[in-house]
Design a protein around this motif. Structure first.
Motif, PDB file in Angstrom:
ATOM      1  N   UNK A   1      18.951   2.943  26.563  1.00  0.00           N
ATOM      2  CA  UNK A   1      17.727   2.885  27.186  1.00  0.00           C
ATOM      3  C   UNK A   1      17.806   2.549  28.504  1.00  0.00           C
ATOM      4  N   UNK A   2      18.899   2.288  29.184  1.00  0.00           N
ATOM      5  CA  UNK A   2      19.079   1.508  30.409  1.00  0.00           C
ATOM      6  C   UNK A   2      18.523   2.196  31.634  1.00  0.00           C
ATOM      7  N   UNK A   3      17.943   3.284  31.676  1.00  0.00           N
ATOM      8  CA  UNK A   3      17.276   4.020  32.938  1.00  0.00           C
ATOM      9  C   UNK A   3      15.867   3.981  33.085  1.00  0.00           C
ATOM     10  N   UNK A   4      15.601   3.943  34.285  1.00  0.00           N
ATOM     11  CA  UNK A   4      14.103   3.822  34.597  1.00  0.00           C
ATOM     12  C   UNK A   4      13.662   4.963  35.764  1.00  0.00           C
ATOM     13  N   UNK A   5      14.415   5.007  36.807  1.00  0.00           N
ATOM     14  CA  UNK A   5      14.028   5.963  37.894  1.00  0.00           C
ATOM     15  C   UNK A   5      14.992   6.881  38.071  1.00  0.00           C
ATOM     16  N   UNK A   6      16.082   6.882  37.559  1.00  0.00           N
ATOM     17  CA  UNK A   6      16.990   7.814  37.812  1.00  0.00           C
ATOM     18  C   UNK A   6      16.752   9.330  36.968  1.00  0.00           C
ATOM     19  N   UNK A   7      17.170  10.035  37.879  1.00  0.00           N
ATOM     20  CA  UNK A   7      17.165  11.739  37.473  1.00  0.00           C
ATOM     21  C   UNK A   7      18.434  12.285  37.211  1.00  0.00           C
ATOM     22  N   UNK A   8      19.462  11.524  37.343  1.00  0.00           N
ATOM     23  CA  UNK A   8      20.824  12.319  37.026  1.00  0.00           C
ATOM     24  C   UNK A   8      21.717  11.030  36.455  1.00  0.00           C
ATOM     25  N   UNK A   9      22.468  11.254  35.403  1.00  0.00           N
ATOM     26  CA  UNK A   9      23.315  10.463  35.005  1.00  0.00           C
ATOM     27  C   UNK A   9      24.808  11.129  34.605  1.00  0.00           C
ATOM     28  N   UNK A  10      25.703  10.417  35.115  1.00  0.00           N
ATOM     29  CA  UNK A  10      27.135  10.731  34.813  1.00  0.00           C
ATOM     30  C   UNK A  10      27.311  10.121  33.363  1.00  0.00           C
ATOM     31  N   UNK A  11      27.558  10.961  32.402  1.00  0.00           N
ATOM     32  CA  UNK A  11      27.565  10.217  30.987  1.00  0.00           C
ATOM     33  C   UNK A  11      29.041   9.781  30.660  1.00  0.00           C
ATOM     34  N   UNK A  12      29.957  10.572  30.765  1.00  0.00           N
ATOM     35  CA  UNK A  12      31.135  10.229  30.433  1.00  0.00           C
ATOM     36  C   UNK A  12      32.224  11.230  31.247  1.00  0.00           C
ATOM     37  N   UNK A  13      33.386  10.963  30.883  1.00  0.00           N
ATOM     38  CA  UNK A  13      34.446  11.837  31.706  1.00  0.00           C
ATOM     39  C   UNK A  13      35.871  11.645  30.841  1.00  0.00           C
ATOM     40  N   UNK A  14      36.521  12.798  30.973  1.00  0.00           N
ATOM     41  CA  UNK A  14      37.817  12.668  30.233  1.00  0.00           C
ATOM     42  C   UNK A  14      38.935  12.690  31.676  1.00  0.00           C
ATOM     43  N   UNK A  15      39.870  12.170  31.307  1.00  0.00           N
ATOM     44  CA  UNK A  15      40.965  11.972  32.451  1.00  0.00           C
ATOM     45  C   UNK A  15      42.308  11.990  31.940  1.00  0.00           C
ATOM     46  N   UNK A  16      43.165  12.301  32.798  1.00  0.00           N
ATOM     47  CA  UNK A  16      44.593  12.054  32.703  1.00  0.00           C
ATOM     48  C   UNK A  16      45.255  10.567  33.076  1.00  0.00           C
ATOM     49  N   UNK A  17      45.885  10.298  31.916  1.00  0.00           N
ATOM     50  CA  UNK A  17      46.543   9.022  32.117  1.00  0.00           C
ATOM     51  C   UNK A  17      48.047   8.974  31.558  1.00  0.00           C
ATOM     52  N   UNK A  18      49.045   8.904  32.498  1.00  0.00           N
ATOM     53  CA  UNK A  18      50.654   8.974  31.888  1.00  0.00           C
ATOM     54  C   UNK A  18      50.778  10.450  30.774  1.00  0.00           C
ATOM     55  N   UNK A  19      50.413  11.563  31.484  1.00  0.00           N
ATOM     56  CA  UNK A  19      50.479  12.731  30.458  1.00  0.00           C
ATOM     57  C   UNK A  19      49.661  12.868  29.347  1.00  0.00           C
ATOM     58  N   UNK A  20      48.801  11.787  28.923  1.00  0.00           N
ATOM     59  CA  UNK A  20      47.713  11.783  28.121  1.00  0.00           C
ATOM     60  C   UNK A  20      46.359  12.021  28.639  1.00  0.00           C
ATOM     61  N   UNK A  21      45.363  12.415  27.730  1.00  0.00           N
ATOM     62  CA  UNK A  21      44.013  12.554  28.140  1.00  0.00           C
ATOM     63  C   UNK A  21      43.136  11.257  27.520  1.00  0.00           C
ATOM     64  N   UNK A  22      42.465  10.810  28.299  1.00  0.00           N
ATOM     65  CA  UNK A  22      41.511   9.721  27.597  1.00  0.00           C
ATOM     66  C   UNK A  22      39.971  10.135  27.950  1.00  0.00           C
ATOM     67  N   UNK A  23      39.216   9.287  27.336  1.00  0.00           N
ATOM     68  CA  UNK A  23      37.703   9.383  27.493  1.00  0.00           C
ATOM     69  C   UNK A  23      37.147   7.983  28.051  1.00  0.00           C
ATOM     70  N   UNK A  24      36.393   8.252  28.984  1.00  0.00           N
ATOM     71  CA  UNK A  24      35.579   6.972  29.477  1.00  0.00           C
ATOM     72  C   UNK A  24      34.188   7.181  29.385  1.00  0.00           C
ATOM     73  N   UNK A  25      33.321   6.211  28.771  1.00  0.00           N
ATOM     74  CA  UNK A  25      31.952   6.214  28.650  1.00  0.00           C
ATOM     75  C   UNK A  25      31.583   5.495  29.699  1.00  0.00           C
ATOM     76  N   UNK A  26      30.794   6.401  30.805  1.00  0.00           N
ATOM     77  CA  UNK A  26      30.268   5.914  31.966  1.00  0.00           C
ATOM     78  C   UNK A  26      28.854   5.363  32.157  1.00  0.00           C
ATOM     79  N   UNK A  27      27.856   6.190  31.731  1.00  0.00           N
ATOM     80  CA  UNK A  27      26.521   6.057  31.737  1.00  0.00           C
ATOM     81  C   UNK A  27      25.991   5.492  32.890  1.00  0.00           C
ATOM     82  N   UNK A  28      26.254   5.987  34.182  1.00  0.00           N
ATOM     83  CA  UNK A  28      25.930   5.776  35.246  1.00  0.00           C
ATOM     84  C   UNK A  28      24.716   6.442  35.879  1.00  0.00           C
ATOM     85  N   UNK A  29      23.850   5.982  36.095  1.00  0.00           N
ATOM     86  CA  UNK A  29      22.684   6.673  36.555  1.00  0.00           C
ATOM     87  C   UNK A  29      22.496   7.022  38.160  1.00  0.00           C
ATOM     88  N   UNK A  30      21.861   8.091  38.695  1.00  0.00           N
ATOM     89  CA  UNK A  30      21.694   8.582  40.058  1.00  0.00           C
ATOM     90  C   UNK A  30      20.217   8.809  40.303  1.00  0.00           C
TER      91      UNK A  30
END
Length: 192
Positions: free
Chosen positions: A148-177
């Motif tokens: 419940x980290x958000x108050x006034x934000x109307x958009x959130x980057x929730x997470x991402x998948x990304x390449x790293x040395x030929x493999x895919x990883x997941x990053x939990x972002x949770x960043x509000x805009x």
């Protein structure tokens, strides 16, 4: 058993799951009952990004108005206007084997439709989550509950998948805009 993540945590996707290529990204939420008078309509989107964190063209923005990337690698399963019910409210399918080589990461976002006009923000949203499922087996691999980290934000980057040395990883972002989908599109280089 799914790995439950906290904000900022990164975890391997393909390294421990050889052959993993078809993912189902499920996003869900509940809206707090309040007397604002307007229904909530939350929308998910995927941004296919270069190493610079920008789209290479507007087609790299997959959302309710552009359901499938030209490569076929990312497909939005359709807009849920109410968010009612249990489980995933919206889903995005990703085929890792079809993601263009120029795409370094795929960011998954949730925005509130007409948030300004409806006087709505993520402070009125609870139990938001993203989960990554192996589509071939139905096994939930990763789950990230936003808290419940958000108050006034109307958009959130929730997470991402990304390449790293030929493999895919997941990053939990949770960043509000602030500024909703428009702000996200500007951030990622989509023409609005």
């Amino acid at each position: 058993m799914a790995v439950s993540l906290t904000k900022g945590q990164k975890v391997d996707l393909t390294k421990g799951n050889p052959g993993l290529s078809k993912l189902l990204i499920g996003l869900g939420w509940d809206v707090n009952k309040y007397d604002g008078g307007s229904a909530f309509d939350l929308d998910t989107a995927a941004f296919l990004l270069s190493g610079a964190g920008k789209v290479s063209g507007d087609g790299d923005f997959v959302f309710y108005g552009n359901l499938k990337h030209a490569s076929g690698s990312v497909e939005h399963m359709g807009d849920n206007l109410t968010g009612e019910g249990e489980g995933d409210d919206e889903q995005i399918k990703v085929d890792l084997s079809a993601v263009p080589a120029s795409v370094e990461k795929i960011d998954f976002t949730v925005t509130i439709y007409e948030a300004e006009e409806r006087r709505q923000n993520f402070g009125q949203v609870s139990n938001a989550f993203i989960r990554v499922v192996d589509e071939s087996t139905g096994t939930e691999l990763i789950r990230y509950d936003l808290g419940e980290d958000f108050s006034i934000e109307t958009a959130v980057v929730v997470g991402e998948i990304y390449r790293n040395n030929g493999e895919w990883k997941f990053n939990a972002i949770g960043s509000g805009f602030q500024g909703g989908l428009h702000a996200l599109c500007l951030n990622y280089g989509v023409n609005v």
